[in-house]
Design a protein around this motif. Structure first.
Motif, short mmCIF file in Angstrom:
data_model
loop_
_atom_site.label_atom_id
_atom_site.label_comp_id
_atom_site.label_asym_id
_atom_site.label_seq_id
_atom_site.Cartn_x
_atom_site.Cartn_y
_atom_site.Cartn_z
N UNK A 1 23.56 37.61 52.70
CA UNK A 1 24.46 38.62 52.14
C UNK A 1 25.58 38.97 53.11
N UNK A 2 25.73 38.17 54.15
CA UNK A 2 26.78 38.42 55.14
C UNK A 2 28.15 38.27 54.46
N UNK A 3 29.01 39.25 54.67
CA UNK A 3 30.31 39.22 54.02
C UNK A 3 30.34 40.01 52.72
N UNK A 4 29.16 40.43 52.23
CA UNK A 4 29.06 41.28 51.04
C UNK A 4 28.63 42.67 51.51
N UNK A 5 29.43 43.65 51.23
CA UNK A 5 29.13 45.01 51.70
C UNK A 5 28.07 45.65 50.82
N UNK A 6 26.92 45.96 51.41
CA UNK A 6 25.82 46.62 50.71
C UNK A 6 25.96 48.13 50.88
N UNK B 1 22.23 46.97 46.46
CA UNK B 1 23.39 47.18 45.61
C UNK B 1 24.64 47.00 46.45
N UNK B 2 25.60 46.25 45.94
CA UNK B 2 26.83 45.98 46.69
C UNK B 2 27.91 46.99 46.32
N UNK B 3 29.00 46.95 47.06
CA UNK B 3 30.12 47.86 46.80
C UNK B 3 30.76 47.61 45.44
#
Length: 371
Positions: free
Chosen positions: A233-238, A251-253
């Protein structure tokens, strides 16, 4: 004693009158120790928590196998179920002048609580006594901390039967040992039966512990002794995370939901049927699809069930339902897809109030309602 009421909802006035009469919480699930204060031999879906004293609004509810603990806006803790070898019915835990409390978490053996000045307390369910454990956590001195610098206060606690955590601004203690220290703020920490998930202010996730069912999300079934960055999930803001017994969610932004880990009971919201090519375990995060465009606001996981709240106030759920922890009556013990609980529960179908918080214990669920 509760009597379950199926409301006809014929008039808005009757509905508003009923909903305003409750304390602001629906709950369901395992009731073997009367922790929900209902008839233990009756299978019910969601039902209302009754007003058992003028303690203020409900801020938190924490479940263990045999108890339910409620933190109110007045800073007291009200407990129900098996405490000190006897069944109690919504009694205020004797605080002996401690508190007021601002955060709680519960395991089978104890309740962890943080008071208003950041001290950490432990309440033994075996002997009914409180203990200040702050000094134990502060015994580890960092070389970089000067003699005149104050120790950080404890912000909140998190525990399961095998894991007991205390969290400061940027430190995490597996009581009493420090296991994590960062220059960034720790936004959220959750734990399952055997694993820990750490959400940083940067939006990245770290996981630690057992990965016997893929619950760490690294694509491997290898135990991690130290927090490890979840690179998938690196690069995806949780922005939010939850840990169940052996599964995990994030849950992501962009309000997408990812889930991974054990899916034996369909708790990932993914079919586990061999006929349909389903999976029993997902060792890496999987993006959960919805029948229509849905923005996810909250997620909470139990031992083998999951609940998800969308931004339009619709509650979804999946997984094991043997104790009616999904809040619905079904002929099947498991639901291996996300189902709309708001449409299936008689109580939720009539609810016009905003669900502000979803809380899943191992075998229980609760919904905190707004005014």
């Amino acid at each position: 004693m509760f009597c379950y009421i199926v409301m006809s909802c014929n008039t808005t006035t009757d509905l508003d009158s009923y909903l305003n009469s409750i304390m602001g919480m629906f709950w369901c699930g395992f009731n073997g120790f009367n922790q929900l204060n209902i008839e233990s031999n009756v299978n019910l879906d969601f039902h209302a928590h009754g007003d058992n004293g003028d303690y203020g609004e409900i801020l938190q509810v924490a479940f263990s196998w045999s108890t339910a603990s409620i933190l109110t806006s007045s800073g007291i803790i009200v407990a129900s179920g098996l405490i000190n070898k006897k069944i109690i019915n919504f009694e205020v835990l004797d605080d002996l002048g401690y508190g007021p409390f601002k955060s709680i978490s519960s395991s089978e053996s104890k309740i962890l609580a943080i008071d208003s000045i950041g001290k950490c307390w432990s309440y033994s369910k075996c002997n009914g006594k409180w203990k200040d454990i702050t000094s134990i956590l502060q015994s580890e001195k960092q070389v970089s901390v000067s003699k005149n610098q104050n120790q950080q206060s404890i912000n909140y606690v998190c525990c399961s039967d095998t894991i007991h955590l205390a969290v400061t601004h940027n430190e995490i203690y597996s009581i009493p040992t420090k296991i994590f220290d960062s220059k960034f703020k720790v936004t959220q920490v959750v734990c399952g039966f055997e694993h820990i998930v750490i959400l940083m202010e940067t939006g990245c996730l770290y996981t630690q512990g057992s990965s016997s069912r893929g619950q760490l999300g690294h694509g491997e079934l290898i135990e991690e002794d130290y927090p490890r960055l979840l690179k998938s999930l690196d690069g995806i803001r949780v922005i939010n995370t939850s840990a169940g017994g052996w599964h995990t969610a994030a849950i992501t932004e962009y309000n997408d939901l990812y889930m991974w880990g054990w899916n034996h009971s369909g708790q990932l919201g993914i079919s586990n049927s061999p006929e349909s090519g389903g999976i029993i375990m997902a060792p890496e995060p999987v993006l959960i699809n919805w029948p229509e465009e849905t923005d996810i606001e909250q997620v909470s996981l139990g031992a083998r069930h999951s609940m998800v709240l969308s931004k339009n106030n619709i509650l979804w759920g999946c997984g094991w339902n043997a104790h009616k922890q999904l809040g619905i009556e079904t002929y099947q013990l498991t639901c291996d897809r996300m189902i709309n609980l708001s449409n299936l529960s008689p109580l939720l179908k009539c609810n016009v109030r905003k669900i502000v918080k979803v809380v899943c214990g191992a075998w229980n669920s609760a919904l905190l309602l707004g005014k």
